[in-house]
Design a protein around this motif. Structure first.
Motif, PDB file in Angstrom:
ATOM      1  N   VAL A  22      28.965   9.894  -8.057  1.00  0.00           N
ATOM      2  CA  VAL A  22      30.394  10.093  -7.818  1.00  0.00           C
ATOM      3  C   VAL A  22      31.235   8.857  -8.071  1.00  0.00           C
ATOM      4  O   VAL A  22      32.436   8.890  -7.882  1.00  0.00           O
ATOM      5  N   ASP A  50      33.851  16.235  -3.159  1.00  0.00           N
ATOM      6  CA  ASP A  50      32.820  16.195  -2.128  1.00  0.00           C
ATOM      7  C   ASP A  50      32.449  17.634  -1.785  1.00  0.00           C
ATOM      8  O   ASP A  50      33.113  18.579  -2.214  1.00  0.00           O
ATOM      9  N   LYS A  80      28.735  13.438  -0.059  1.00  0.00           N
ATOM     10  CA  LYS A  80      28.445  12.127  -0.609  1.00  0.00           C
ATOM     11  C   LYS A  80      27.589  11.318   0.355  1.00  0.00           C
ATOM     12  O   LYS A  80      27.789  11.352   1.570  1.00  0.00           O
ATOM     13  N   ARG A  86      27.080   6.437  -3.383  1.00  0.00           N
ATOM     14  CA  ARG A  86      27.979   7.573  -3.159  1.00  0.00           C
ATOM     15  C   ARG A  86      27.508   8.793  -3.930  1.00  0.00           C
ATOM     16  O   ARG A  86      28.288   9.511  -4.564  1.00  0.00           O
TER      17      ARG A  86
END
Length: 228
Positions: A22, A50, A80, A86
């Motif tokens: 991400v 997310d 995440k 992440r």
């Protein structure tokens, strides 16, 4: 009397849809989305998204047939990770076996990633596809994802306001070439898959898929008679 040789070969595939990143740049060695007139925008990695989930399905030729396992599946919703990566981690299992008389139409796996928009509607966050590796062994693949784009700013605003983003009626179109040149898309994110591939009786039918040891890690190679 000599025993009859095999008339079909088997392709056994298991593994998992591992994760999506991400933040940051694309993974080293990740294949870029092929450029063309239908591609708009740069490559992102699900930056602001997310609570995503993933669907997969297999696309294959007419001479192929599944004999065991699941041809499609839908993962759990993941958030995440809290570390520096992440990452969105699914580790969603894949397990399927195919039989065929020839390698034409070698199976592809099609991924569709979905998540909520600001209004809580499930919208598509990425499509991608890749061939099952041709050679036996353990393979890790990073798939570049993309989403369809509205043609005009008015259509883009309307789809955002109504919560109905552009998406394919049938995700399997991602693994086909027909009509793709008229679709406007935007590159968005990468998803990592892990494959464990085992083949049976391909050599007996005259197809060379690489070293006979199916336990080692090997790069993809194309069986004789199969064009990329």
């Amino acid at each position: 009397m000599a025993a009859a040789g095999p008339s079909v070969f088997l392709l056994m595939v298991n593994g998992q849809v591992e994760s999506a990143q991400v933040s940051g740049r694309g993974p080293r060695g990740a294949a870029p989305v092929p450029p063309g007139p239908s591609l708009a925008g740069g490559s992102q990695r699900f930056p602001e998204y997310d609570d995503l989930y993933c669907k997969y399905c297999f696309v294959y030729g007419q001479d192929w047939a599944p004999t065991a396992g699941l041809e499609e599946g839908i993962s759990q919703i993941t958030s995440k990770s809290q570390d520096a990566r992440r990452a969105l981690v699914w580790n969603f299992p894949i397990d399927v076996t195919f039989k065929s008389t020839n390698p034409y139409g070698w199976p592809q796996i099609v991924l569709s990633v979905y998540g909520p928009d600001m209004f809580g509607n499930d919208v598509v966050r990425g499509y991608g596809a890749v061939h099952v590796p041709f050679s036996p062994g353990r393979h890790k693949k990073t798939i570049p994802m993309f989403v369809p784009e509205s043609v005009s700013k008015l259509q883009k605003f309307t789809s955002w306001f109504m919560g109905r983003r552009p998406e394919y009626t049938d995700p399997k179109v991602v693994a086909q070439g027909e009509g793709r040149e008229v679709t406007r898309v935007r590159s968005q994110g990468f998803v990592t898959l892990l494959f464990n591939v085992v083949t049976k009786d391909m050599r007996k039918l005259g197809y060379d898929t690489g070293p006979p040891d199916t336990q080692g890690v090997s790069g993809p190679s194309t069986p004789q008679g199969l064009s990329r």
